[in-house]
Design a protein around this motif. Structure first.
Motif, short mmCIF file in Angstrom:
data_model
loop_
_atom_site.label_atom_id
_atom_site.label_comp_id
_atom_site.label_asym_id
_atom_site.label_seq_id
_atom_site.Cartn_x
_atom_site.Cartn_y
_atom_site.Cartn_z
N LEU A 1 0.85 -1.18 0.00
CA LEU A 1 0.00 0.00 0.00
C LEU A 1 0.89 1.23 0.00
O LEU A 1 1.86 1.29 0.75
CB LEU A 1 -0.85 0.06 1.27
CG LEU A 1 -1.90 -1.00 1.50
CD1 LEU A 1 -2.54 -0.80 2.87
CD2 LEU A 1 -2.96 -0.94 0.43
N SER A 2 0.57 2.19 -0.84
CA SER A 2 1.25 3.47 -0.78
C SER A 2 0.34 4.42 0.00
O SER A 2 -0.78 4.69 -0.43
CB SER A 2 1.52 4.03 -2.18
OG SER A 2 2.48 3.24 -2.83
N VAL A 3 0.83 4.87 1.15
CA VAL A 3 0.07 5.80 1.99
C VAL A 3 0.79 7.14 1.91
O VAL A 3 1.99 7.23 2.11
CB VAL A 3 0.01 5.30 3.45
CG1 VAL A 3 -0.70 6.31 4.33
CG2 VAL A 3 -0.71 3.95 3.51
N GLU A 4 0.01 8.17 1.59
CA GLU A 4 0.58 9.49 1.37
C GLU A 4 0.12 10.46 2.44
O GLU A 4 -1.04 10.43 2.86
CB GLU A 4 0.12 9.98 0.00
CG GLU A 4 0.53 11.38 -0.36
CD GLU A 4 0.01 11.80 -1.72
OE1 GLU A 4 0.78 12.42 -2.46
OE2 GLU A 4 -1.16 11.52 -2.03
N TRP A 5 1.01 11.32 2.88
CA TRP A 5 0.64 12.40 3.78
C TRP A 5 0.30 13.59 2.90
O TRP A 5 1.15 14.11 2.18
CB TRP A 5 1.78 12.75 4.72
CG TRP A 5 1.43 13.83 5.68
CD1 TRP A 5 0.33 13.87 6.49
CD2 TRP A 5 2.15 15.03 5.94
NE1 TRP A 5 0.33 15.02 7.24
CE2 TRP A 5 1.44 15.75 6.92
CE3 TRP A 5 3.32 15.56 5.44
CZ2 TRP A 5 1.87 16.97 7.41
CZ3 TRP A 5 3.75 16.77 5.94
CH2 TRP A 5 3.03 17.47 6.91
N SER A 6 -0.96 13.99 2.93
CA SER A 6 -1.40 15.08 2.06
C SER A 6 -1.74 16.34 2.85
O SER A 6 -2.17 17.33 2.27
CB SER A 6 -2.62 14.64 1.24
OG SER A 6 -3.71 14.38 2.11
#
Length: 183
Positions: A102-107
């Protein structure tokens, strides 16, 4: 060269060493913060797997009924749906990669229902596509199947339809003759 030049160069090198040491300290501090964040995100995913992310089916039963062969399978779409609900504010699942990561991004902002729907829809499509040994698609889900599955996972039906069309518009999926293919 005069002694003023030497003192100046010497002082500059001392200043450089001080800055380099501070940089090493900041890098260590940054790494510690990122490790803490990684631990928190890992915990979210582990809890999601424990509650939502796995399906187990009976694949076969022996003729005497004494042996059952079970197949556990990671339910990526359910996992993504659960993770997107539990991530801390500012984090969003960006994608489920081909290798299962999973690619989890801090937006920096809270995940919207639209963003959540889009990543769930993409995962549903990817999971439902069946390929042969040559990785050629032999079966793809229908538009209705994708929307039904997203609805099971908590996405509003109307929103699922709108977001699926948006994914087609931006080339993330291809909808052809009622079937949905990865883009």
């Amino acid at each position: 060269m005069g002694s003023d030049d030497e003192a100046s160069s010497h002082e500059q090198m001392q200043r450089y060493e001080e800055l380099a040491e501070r940089e090493r300290e900041y890098r260590a501090e940054k790494r510690a913060v990122l490790d803490d964040v990684g631990d928190e995100l890992t915990g979210v995913v582990e809890r999601a797997i424990a509650t939502e992310g796995a399906n187990v089916t009976v694949e076969s039963t022996s003729s005497d009924g004494k042996i059952q062969r079970l197949r556990p399978r990671l339910d990526k779409a359910a996992l993504v749906a659960a993770v997107t609900e539990e991530l801390p504010d500012g984090f969003a699942v960006k994608s489920v990669n081909d290798d299962g990561t999973l690619s989890v991004e801090w937006s920096r902002r809270k995940t919207s229902a639209e963003q959540r729907a889009m990543v769930i829809l993409q995962t549903v499509v990817a999971e439902a596509v069946i390929t042969d040994a040559d990785e050629l698609i032999v079966e793809a889900p229908t538009r209705s199947d994708v929307i039904d599955r997203a609805t099971e996972l908590g996405v509003d039906r109307e929103l699922a339809g709108e977001r699926l069309q948006r994914l087609d518009d931006i080339g993330k999926v291809d909808i052809e003759e009622g079937q949905v293919f990865p883009g």
